[in-house]
Design a protein around this motif. Sequence first.
Motif, short mmCIF file in Angstrom:
data_model
loop_
_atom_site.label_atom_id
_atom_site.label_comp_id
_atom_site.label_asym_id
_atom_site.label_seq_id
_atom_site.Cartn_x
_atom_site.Cartn_y
_atom_site.Cartn_z
N GLY A 172 -27.43 28.11 27.35
CA GLY A 172 -26.65 27.03 27.80
C GLY A 172 -26.97 26.90 29.35
O GLY A 172 -27.20 25.68 29.83
N ASP A 197 -29.93 27.73 30.55
CA ASP A 197 -31.30 26.98 30.70
C ASP A 197 -31.11 25.44 30.59
O ASP A 197 -31.81 24.82 31.49
N ILE A 248 -42.84 32.12 31.04
CA ILE A 248 -42.09 31.93 32.09
C ILE A 248 -42.07 33.13 32.97
O ILE A 248 -41.15 33.31 33.78
N1 LIG Z 1 -32.61 36.01 32.36
C1 LIG Z 1 -32.42 35.97 30.81
O1 LIG Z 1 -31.66 36.73 30.32
C2 LIG Z 1 -33.16 34.79 30.24
C3 LIG Z 1 -32.47 34.32 29.20
N2 LIG Z 1 -33.16 33.21 28.63
C4 LIG Z 1 -32.17 32.35 27.83
O2 LIG Z 1 -31.30 33.14 27.39
C5 LIG Z 1 -30.97 32.90 25.85
C6 LIG Z 1 -30.25 34.19 25.45
O3 LIG Z 1 -28.97 34.06 26.24
P1 LIG Z 1 -27.56 34.99 25.74
O4 LIG Z 1 -28.02 36.23 25.38
O5 LIG Z 1 -26.57 34.80 26.59
O6 LIG Z 1 -27.31 34.21 24.46
P2 LIG Z 1 -26.93 32.63 23.92
O7 LIG Z 1 -26.96 31.88 25.18
O8 LIG Z 1 -28.29 32.52 22.93
O9 LIG Z 1 -25.65 32.66 23.23
C7 LIG Z 1 -24.88 33.69 23.45
C8 LIG Z 1 -23.37 33.18 23.42
O10 LIG Z 1 -22.94 32.85 22.38
C9 LIG Z 1 -21.76 33.66 21.76
N3 LIG Z 1 -22.06 33.30 20.23
C10 LIG Z 1 -23.09 33.89 19.40
N4 LIG Z 1 -23.03 33.67 18.10
C11 LIG Z 1 -21.81 32.81 18.16
C12 LIG Z 1 -21.24 31.87 17.22
N5 LIG Z 1 -21.67 31.78 15.99
N6 LIG Z 1 -20.36 31.05 17.52
C13 LIG Z 1 -19.79 31.07 18.67
N7 LIG Z 1 -20.30 31.63 19.95
C14 LIG Z 1 -21.34 32.52 19.53
C15 LIG Z 1 -22.04 34.77 22.17
O11 LIG Z 1 -20.84 35.41 22.08
C16 LIG Z 1 -22.49 34.37 23.73
O12 LIG Z 1 -21.60 34.25 24.39
C17 LIG Z 1 -32.43 32.92 25.42
O13 LIG Z 1 -32.30 32.06 24.14
C18 LIG Z 1 -32.96 32.03 26.58
O14 LIG Z 1 -32.74 30.67 26.17
C19 LIG Z 1 -34.01 32.40 29.12
O15 LIG Z 1 -33.55 31.60 30.19
C20 LIG Z 1 -35.16 33.27 30.02
C21 LIG Z 1 -34.35 34.24 30.99
#
Ligand SMILES: NC(=O)C1=CN([C@@H]2O[C@H](COP(=O)(O)OP(=O)(O)OC[C@H]3O[C@@H](n4cnc5c(N)ncnc54)[C@H](O)[C@@H]3O)[C@@H](O)[C@H]2O)[C@@H](O)CC1
Length: 508
Positions: free
Chosen positions: A60, A62, A205
Amino acid sequence: MRYLVTGELMKRVDQYTIEQIGIPSLVLMERAALAVFKEAVNHVKQTDPVWVLCGSGNNGADGIAAARMLHISGYKVLVILAGKKEKGSSEYLTQLSIAEKTGVDVVEGFSFKAVECSLLIDALFGVGLDREILGGHLEIMKSITGCRPEFTIAVDIPSGIHSDTGQIMGAAIPADVTVTFGYEKLGTMLYPGKEYSKQVIVADIGFPPESINYVKTEYFTFHKADTALIPKRPAYSNKGSFGKVLLVAGSKNMSGAAFLSALAAYRTGAGLVKIFTVEENREILQTELPEAVIVSYHSSDAEKKTENFEQLLIEQCEWASVIVLGPGLGQADYVKNLVESVLANAYVPVIVDADGLNTIASYPELTGYYTDNIIITPHLGEMARLTGSAVELIKKHLIQTAREYADRFGITCILKDAVTVAALNDQRTYVNSSGNSSMAKAGAGDVLTGILAGLLAMGLEGPDAAALGVWLHGLAGDMRKKKYGDYSLLARELADEIDIILKEQMRE
Ligand SMILES: NC(=O)C1=CN([C@@H]2O[C@H](COP(=O)(O)OP(=O)(O)OC[C@H]3O[C@@H](n4cnc5c(N)ncnc54)[C@H](O)[C@@H]3O)[C@@H](O)[C@H]2O)[C@@H](O)CC1
Ligand SMILES: [K+]
């Protein structure tokens, strides 16, 4: 070669890059958002309504950053927040604060109906999706897809697709383009995730190359340049230099499978192909493919396991440098003896397919003959028979099923489906990215066994031959489709297409 990752591996790549290398998370995110922004402006004018659906994790975040870039560039963008703000990741809260200060329109939840959306940027869930989607998240996904956005860009992976299996976790948002970061996720390679992702763009990236070595992913696929792995044919050579393929194949009135396998083995480059088959097939195979040597037996001798039959079979196994066991063997009683004798006497790579596998499924004790020389090539039905699992379950867990079976017996398992996966006996897992539905035809599997045999005969190691063979087979299908479309492919044309691939490879 292209590395592939699971969600967990991708998180470790992020973590390594941020913590060990020291590139701040927000820097990676800025580049991720920029990649999405660049793709977005290819699809809309400044006056078109753009929605950015954002979850409260980093996916989100992003999305919010990409929305801010669109807003600053004069695009009409609306951020729609799903989930609770308070539960947001720290990057999410930072991006939200920046967006608010730069004047981006943000709404919480989605309550409007029948409004127009030219572009949806889907940043609800990324690789962090780890459970079934329910309640408010499910509702918002339904409402937004119900508005039928004209074009959808998925951020990292279509929301709702599991990053490891490609399965839909309750609901998913279909994309037209998926901008994925750093490395392709398994979930965008496997159905239904592959269909939901449509075109996948891998955006660099800034992950340093060593990050992928650090996490040691065992998942990979090929791209065009990998045909270079096909062994060269030195000028100073003879037919013996390129291996001897023994096909234990065919039964009365079933000669086609043996023919297709033999043809493909020759086309791929094997020096000598011998078909060990029932006497009834001798004439037709000799006529169809005079290049192949035919050695025949009487099924009654195989049935009785006569000394002569055993001796003949042992001689063939000793002659071969690779054996294909199974195409068109049928399921008569004598086939068990035949399969068992080959497995017991083979000390070279053996590709077991079709009725070879059905026989093993009927007599599970034959798995006792499995060695690391064995490559099996089951389709879903055959895998179901081998494992006792339901086809539907295997389909949902392709990689896991192939991997577990391969690991249990120390063999290589090529599990054939719309996306074929190969659990190699060196722990790597190959996920195929070539091929198309025109190849869903009788005989296509026999051509695959022939290609595999040809590669092994020329000296490729088992795991490499398995991955490369699957790739070439799909590539042949793709080339054929490009010329003649979806419908009319005949399996033998796949074998014919191999010459063109090999010719191009020689040129490069
Ligand atoms: N610095 C970083 O860590 C980077 C992350 N990146 C982005 O970050 C994403 C991963 O971020 P996150 O690890 O925060 O995970 P996500 O943003 O994919 O989602 C995780 C959130 O959703 C919740 N969730 C999971 N399944 C759910 C469901 N079925 N119903 C409701 N809520 C649910 C989790 O509890 C958590 O709060 C990547 O896909 C990418 O887009 C990119 O920006 C690259 C850099
Ligand atoms: K997403």
